[in-house]
Enzyme design. Structure first.
Site, short mmCIF file in Angstrom:
data_model
loop_
_atom_site.label_atom_id
_atom_site.label_comp_id
_atom_site.label_asym_id
_atom_site.label_seq_id
_atom_site.Cartn_x
_atom_site.Cartn_y
_atom_site.Cartn_z
N LYS A 279 0.40 0.84 21.39
CA LYS A 279 -0.61 -0.21 21.49
C LYS A 279 -0.52 -0.86 22.87
CE LYS A 279 -0.55 -1.43 16.56
NZ LYS A 279 -0.20 -2.47 15.58
N GLU A 365 -5.02 -4.25 -0.77
CA GLU A 365 -5.55 -5.43 -1.45
C GLU A 365 -5.46 -5.32 -2.97
OE1 GLU A 365 -7.47 -5.04 2.57
OE2 GLU A 365 -7.19 -3.68 0.86
N ARG A 393 -12.36 -5.64 -2.25
CA ARG A 393 -11.70 -4.36 -2.50
C ARG A 393 -10.79 -4.42 -3.73
NH1 ARG A 393 -9.54 -1.60 2.79
NH2 ARG A 393 -10.79 0.12 2.04
#
Length: 617
Positions: A279, A365, A393
């Protein structure tokens, strides 16, 4: 050295470049990403990390004929730059500009709209099997991050995909949560290319056919192969799903990526390529702190992010984070849960102060909600910090595992309403409609920061599930009290007494409603709760006014205004009602204040809508 990027208008131009020029092109793409994100804000660390992978994919595969599905989609800025949208990058995430995520309506190269996590493998498998059904030979490539692999949906798709030997499916795991480890070097590059080559695949199949005649030898060879590969790579798990696993390889090394992808392109059946990226690659400040540079606002790249002076107003997220810490100090039953959104949901301080009561379950979730239900069954008081749009979700788990059992779970719904630059995929427009229809559920709509803290305390005190919805960013700036005092459950208040028209406000739109009410000399009511409605207050207000106006930063269809209509009908009260809120369409990205004004949900728009329907005072 002449710049290359201005000559790249689509991937076909890229594929005409000599391979030795791709390193220069990648450097120019990275500079373009950094320059534009520093001007507009947006996702930075993830995009800096996918530059070489993006270049290699478009170089090797015949896009858009070959389909690339980017999971989450917040790492697609290099993809947008290389697919004809470089000149529009200054409009990134701006109203009327290009999206920060893939959108099918934006480009033929955006093969699947994404912004939520862990959908890429399912979608790419669908595309691969559709091509097979139609007799087409195109490839489908899913690029999924390591975080997205924590979601059950990704593994459901892997489990399904592994049985289709004819599917031209390539799953690329973009592993960017670790530094490049020693196995990712020249030896591993060679092994990856060897293992992805036709000779290795053919030899492997011949070996299988010979050894199958002698089952003990076949099983021995199979175990030896798994153990030998396992010494270098974590192959076994994905091969058990039916994939041919390759890697890990350096995701910034084009001399490794391109030959490996070219070899994989020749193979049939499900392929799995593990690449390791960093990253923030190429921008030292982002490499050093990828979290801070994950989604920065505008900044000067030569200086980096500057810590802002103390903000004049706390955000709702900060108010929640402070409340969570304070309530945890008071009540040892409180536990905090987040589906991989520690920073976004304001749980950093809570994790530091109460590490044994903090649970980050990953991008999962559904699991987060049922996990909370299990904790609640044992007498704990779970608080699930989750974005409104992410709770969608886990709707089945909310009903089946929490509401039916009437468990005391608090849902702290951040990003309720419009969210600005992230657009329709992240807008919390539907939580009031989908929550208020569930028995045992309650839905609180605080009007400001102080009320948010109080209603969180109210929710925590209940013995059934309660959601408290609040928007991204700050409100009007009311300072929350230090106490943990609660407000009365299910009760609203009259904030302004007027005549003829009564405006019933749910949430932060109370304040523009007050401004409009002042101009119209209308009564303004802070309803506070979408469920349960304060029906006694509603009847009192309805009986004293000619007409009612409901206003909410949520979907009109099935929303709080609909709840008011239902309650009036049940009470046998007939009044004209004007419902104001989000219309029956998806609202794209842009500045939230401008979007609300465009929808008539600022003070001027509210006043105009009321006068158009009921006339001036």
């Amino acid at each position: 050295m002449a710049p290359l990027l201005p000559t790249i208008h689509d991937p076909a131009d890229l594929r005409r470049l000599p391979r030795e020029q791709l390193r220069q092109l990648a450097d120019e793409v990275r500079a373009c990403v950094l320059d534009n994100v520093s001007r507009t804000g947006g996702h930075l660390s993830s995009n800096l990390g996918t530059v070489e992978l993006t270049v290699a994919l478009h170089y090797v595969f015949d896009t858009p004929e070959d389909r690339i599905v980017w999971d989450v989609g917040h790492q697609t800025y290099p993809h947008k730059i290389l697919t004809g949208r470089r000149e529009r990058m200054p409009t990134l995430r701006q109203q009327g500009g290009i999206s920060g995520f893939p959108q099918r309506t934006e480009s033929a190269y955006d093969t699947f709209g994404t912004a939520h996590s862990s959908t890429s493998i399912s979608a790419a498998l669908g595309m691969a099997l559709a091509a097979h059904q139609k007799g087409e030979t195109r490839h489908a490539i899913a690029v999924i991050g390591d975080g997205a692999m924590t979601a059950g949906m990704a593994f459901e798709a892997l489990n399904n995909a592994g049985v289709y030997d004819d599917a031209r499916l390539l799953v690329i795991l973009n592993d960017n949560d670790m530094s490049i480890s020693p196995p990712v070097g020249a030896l591993n590059r060679y092994l990856a290319q060897l293992m992805s080559g036709q000779f290795y695949a053919a030899a492997k199949e011949v070996g299988k056919s010979v050894l199958k005649a002698a089952p003990p030898l076949f099983q021995l060879a199979k175990r030896l192969e798994e153990q030998a590969k396992g010494m270098v790579v974590p192959a076994t798990l994905f091969e058990k799903f039916g994939f041919n696993y390759i890697g890990p390889i350096d995701g910034h090394d084009l001399d490794s990526l391109i030959p490996t992808l070219e070899n994989l392109k020749q193979l049939k059946g499900p392929q799995f390529l593990h690449v390791v990226t960093r990253k923030g690659q190429g921008y030292k400040l982002a490499e050093a702190d990828p979290v801070a540079y994950h989604g920065p606002g505008k900044f000067d790249p030569s200086i980096g992010l500057v810590k802002p002076a103390a903000a004049p107003k706390k955000t709702f997220t900060q108010v929640f984070g402070q409340w969570l810490c304070d309530m945890a100090a008071k009540d040892g039953r409180l536990v905090g849960i987040t589906p991989a959104m520690r920073e976004g949901s304001g749980l950093v301080e809570f994790e530091q102060k109460f590490p044994d009561r903090y649970y980050d379950v990953g991008i999962a979730e559904q699991h987060a909600v049922t996990f909370a239900a299990g904790l609640a069954c044992e007498g704990l008081k779970p608080v699930v910090a989750i974005y409104s749009t992410f709770l969608q979700r886990a709707y089945d788990q909310l009903i089946h595992d929490v509401a039916i059992q009437n468990l005391p779970v608090v849902f702290a719904l951040d990003r309720a309403g419009l969210v600005g630059a992230d657009g329709a995929t992240h807008a919390g427009a539907y939580d009031i409609p989908f929550l208020r229809c569930v028995p045992n559920m309650a839905v609180a709509c605080p009007a400001d920061e102080a009320e948010c803290r109080q209603l969180l305390s109210t929710a925590f005190a209940q013995n059934h599930p309660v959601a408290v919805r609040y928007p991204r960013g700050a409100g009007v700036g009311t300072v929350p009290a230090l106490s943990l005092d609660a407000l009365p459950y299910g009760k609203g208040e009259v904030r302004r007494q007027g005549h003829r028209i009564a405006i019933l406000a749910f949430g932060t739109l109370l304040y523009p409603a007050l401004e409009a009410g002042q101009a119209l000399d209308a009564t303004v009511v802070n309803m506070r709760w979408a469920k349960p409605l304060d029906e006694a207050l509603l009847r009192e207000v309805a009986e004293g006014h000619e007409a009612l106006v409901t206003i909410e930063e949520g979907a009109i269809m099935g929303g709080a205004g609909s709840a008011v209509l239902e309650a009036l009908q049940a009470a046998g009260i007939q009044r004209s009602v004007l419902q104001l809120g989000l219309p029956d369409r998806f609202i794209e990205h842009g500045d939230p204040a401008r979007l609300l004004a465009g929808l008539g949900l600022d003070a001027a728009g509210i006043r105009s809508a009321i006068e158009a329907r009921f006339g001036s005072a």
